[in-house]
Design a protein around this motif. Structure first.
Motif: not given
Length: 120
Positions: A100-120
């Motif tokens: 599957g996708y292999d991403l830089e750790p900082n990209d994973v952090l940014a993408n999950v945190n962006h999603q978390r912000h969308q959920n609030t």
């Protein structure tokens, strides 16, 4: 959206909601196979059932056990360590060869945190 993209989207959504993710380990530690780019990637999944499916169906993972990681630990310990050692993160690898996708750790952090912000 292709299979890897939909798996990545599910990863961000699931992790942002549950606050945890999963990898796998054995007596030697966590797997970090070489990717097609030549870099190593450590796989993480967004649910226990996803990692269990890989362990059950992919021979290279048959001796591993699931390992739960809280988002807080991932964000403060795992991701910085992976970044420091030049490893990528495999998100929700699937299929007969666990790919599957292999991403830089900082990209994973940014993408999950962006999603978390969308959920609030």
């Amino acid at each position: 959206m292709g299979q890897p993209a939909s798996q990545a989207a599910a990863f961000y959504k699931d992790v942002s909601k549950s606050g945890k993710l999963w990898t796998c380990k054995d007596d030697g530690g966590n797997p970090a196979p070489k990717t097609s780019s030549g870099k190593r990637a450590m796989p993480f999944w967004s649910s226990l059932s996803r990692v269990e499916k890989i362990i059950k169906n992919v021979p290279a993972y048959s001796k591993f056990e699931p390992q739960e990681v809280s988002w807080e630990d991932f964000e403060t310990k795992w991701a910085p360590d992976l970044q420091e050692h030049g490893l990528l993160i495999g998100v929700n690898w699937s299929g007969a060869r666990a790919t599957g996708y292999d991403l830089e750790p900082n990209d994973v952090l940014a993408n999950v945190n962006h999603q978390r912000h969308q959920n609030t």
